[in-house]
Design an enzyme around this catalytic site. Structure first.
Site, PDB file in Angstrom:
ATOM      1  N   HIS A 197      41.814  44.963  27.282  1.00 23.15           N
ATOM      2  CA  HIS A 197      42.369  43.894  28.426  1.00 23.15           C
ATOM      3  C   HIS A 197      43.470  43.435  28.101  1.00 23.15           C
ATOM      4  O   HIS A 197      44.279  43.035  29.315  1.00 23.15           O
ATOM      5  CB  HIS A 197      41.081  42.745  28.278  1.00 23.15           C
ATOM      6  CG  HIS A 197      39.708  43.186  28.742  1.00 23.15           C
ATOM      7  ND1 HIS A 197      39.521  43.180  29.923  1.00 23.15           N
ATOM      8  CD2 HIS A 197      38.600  43.185  27.913  1.00 23.15           C
ATOM      9  CE1 HIS A 197      38.267  43.201  30.280  1.00 23.15           C
ATOM     10  NE2 HIS A 197      37.650  43.227  29.078  1.00 23.15           N
ATOM     11  N   CYS A 251      31.089  44.676  30.317  1.00 26.84           N
ATOM     12  CA  CYS A 251      31.967  44.013  30.166  1.00 26.84           C
ATOM     13  C   CYS A 251      31.845  42.770  30.878  1.00 26.84           C
ATOM     14  O   CYS A 251      31.202  42.719  32.140  1.00 26.84           O
ATOM     15  CB  CYS A 251      33.370  44.603  30.549  1.00 26.84           C
ATOM     16  SG  CYS A 251      34.851  43.350  30.816  1.00 26.84           S
ATOM     17  N   LEU A 252      32.133  41.498  30.492  1.00 25.83           N
ATOM     18  CA  LEU A 252      31.602  40.248  31.402  1.00 25.83           C
ATOM     19  C   LEU A 252      32.621  40.317  32.448  1.00 25.83           C
ATOM     20  O   LEU A 252      32.205  39.703  33.490  1.00 25.83           O
ATOM     21  CB  LEU A 252      32.043  39.207  30.402  1.00 25.83           C
ATOM     22  CG  LEU A 252      31.216  38.879  29.248  1.00 25.83           C
ATOM     23  CD1 LEU A 252      31.302  37.503  28.769  1.00 25.83           C
ATOM     24  CD2 LEU A 252      29.613  39.048  29.685  1.00 25.83           C
ATOM     25  N   GLN A 270      40.738  37.591  31.153  1.00 29.70           N
ATOM     26  CA  GLN A 270      39.243  37.533  31.759  1.00 29.70           C
ATOM     27  C   GLN A 270      39.235  36.057  32.247  1.00 29.70           C
ATOM     28  O   GLN A 270      38.193  35.634  33.135  1.00 29.70           O
ATOM     29  CB  GLN A 270      38.062  37.830  30.943  1.00 29.70           C
ATOM     30  CG  GLN A 270      38.292  39.236  30.345  1.00 29.70           C
ATOM     31  CD  GLN A 270      37.291  39.905  29.503  1.00 29.70           C
ATOM     32  OE1 GLN A 270      37.438  39.741  28.355  1.00 29.70           O
ATOM     33  NE2 GLN A 270      36.079  40.173  30.148  1.00 29.70           N
ATOM     34  N   GLY A 326      32.541  39.714  23.040  1.00 31.05           N
ATOM     35  CA  GLY A 326      34.233  39.512  23.033  1.00 31.05           C
ATOM     36  C   GLY A 326      34.693  39.162  24.501  1.00 31.05           C
ATOM     37  O   GLY A 326      33.977  39.315  25.393  1.00 31.05           O
ATOM     38  N   HIS A 374      38.024  47.451  23.044  1.00 29.29           N
ATOM     39  CA  HIS A 374      37.645  47.035  24.159  1.00 29.29           C
ATOM     40  C   HIS A 374      38.616  45.759  24.652  1.00 29.29           C
ATOM     41  O   HIS A 374      39.238  45.947  25.710  1.00 29.29           O
ATOM     42  CB  HIS A 374      36.158  46.958  24.401  1.00 29.29           C
ATOM     43  CG  HIS A 374      35.516  46.338  25.819  1.00 29.29           C
ATOM     44  ND1 HIS A 374      34.896  47.037  26.442  1.00 29.29           N
ATOM     45  CD2 HIS A 374      36.250  45.121  26.365  1.00 29.29           C
ATOM     46  CE1 HIS A 374      34.747  46.198  27.518  1.00 29.29           C
ATOM     47  NE2 HIS A 374      35.464  45.260  27.475  1.00 29.29           N
ATOM     48  N   GLU A 375      38.852  44.905  23.905  1.00 28.41           N
ATOM     49  CA  GLU A 375      39.372  43.648  24.180  1.00 28.41           C
ATOM     50  C   GLU A 375      40.914  43.901  24.046  1.00 28.41           C
ATOM     51  O   GLU A 375      41.652  43.227  24.908  1.00 28.41           O
ATOM     52  CB  GLU A 375      39.133  42.610  22.963  1.00 28.41           C
ATOM     53  CG  GLU A 375      37.520  42.097  22.914  1.00 28.41           C
ATOM     54  CD  GLU A 375      36.821  42.059  24.381  1.00 28.41           C
ATOM     55  OE1 GLU A 375      37.787  41.507  25.364  1.00 28.41           O
ATOM     56  OE2 GLU A 375      35.871  42.214  24.491  1.00 28.41           O
TER      57      GLU A 375
HETATM   58 NI    NI Z   1      35.484  43.298  28.770  1.00 27.94          NI
END
Ligand code: NI
Length: 182
Positions: free
Chosen positions: A153, A107-108, A57, A52, A149-150
């Site tokens: 963000h 998380c990226l 991000q 995701g 989670h997203e």
């Molecule tokens: Ni993330």
């Protein structure tokens, strides 16, 4: 990803970049630019093995999320969805379950860091898809976790915010030692 690097148009922002902490605004109109952005996000996500990715991000402070629904369904041993990616515009939470679930998360934007995080087991949201349709989605398991989670963000929140102060210190120490992305 090679092409993205050549074009130099997309950056994956990582903690502690302040852009990850800023609020996002709604998308007014689905433009070709937005659709291309979703394609770029899919490419980045695939390159870094994510499931995701949210607007902030990549430095875009808009309420957009992409989710690799197919990979999630495979991991959760669920029937495969008709489309690989869920492209979520202007999501709103309808409800979350009282029942919680704990699972390791990463998380990226917080590379190499993984921790168990407790979240509602189910979530129900409404959003606009990339065709402009209004969609209602009830999610469970890994899909619910990924959506939650997203959504965080989009509010400038990262999964490490749920950790104890001691663990947070460890995370920032570790992040200082590595340099991935920006
Ligand atoms: Ni993330």
């Amino acid at each position: 990803m090679e092409d993205l690097k050549k074009k130099n148009t997309i950056t994956l922002y990582t903690e502690p970049d302040p852009i990850l902490r800023q609020p996002t605004t709604k998308v007014d109109k689905i433009t070709n630019d937005l659709l291309e952005t979703f394609d770029d996000m899919a490419e980045i996500m695939e390159h870094f093995d994510g499931i995701g990715l949210a607007g902030p991000q990549i430095g875009l402070l808009k309420k957009i999320i992409i989710i690799d629904a197919e990979t999630i369904a495979r991991e959760d041993k669920c029937p495969l969805p008709s489309k690989r990616y869920l492209k979520i515009i202007n999501p709103e939470i309808i409800s979350v379950s009282k029942e919680l679930c704990t699972k390791e998360e990463g998380c990226l934007s917080v590379p190499t860091i993984y921790y168990e995080i407790e979240r509602p087991k189910q979530i129900s949201i409404s959003y606009t898809d990339e065709m402009g349709n209004s969609v209602k989605l009830e999610a469970d398991g890994l899909l619910a976790r990924c959506i939650e989670h997203e959504l965080d963000h989009l509010d400038g929140k990262l999964f490490i915010d749920y950790l104890s102060p001691l663990k947070k210190k460890l995370v920032s120490k570790k992040l200082k030692k590595i340099k991935i992305g920006k």
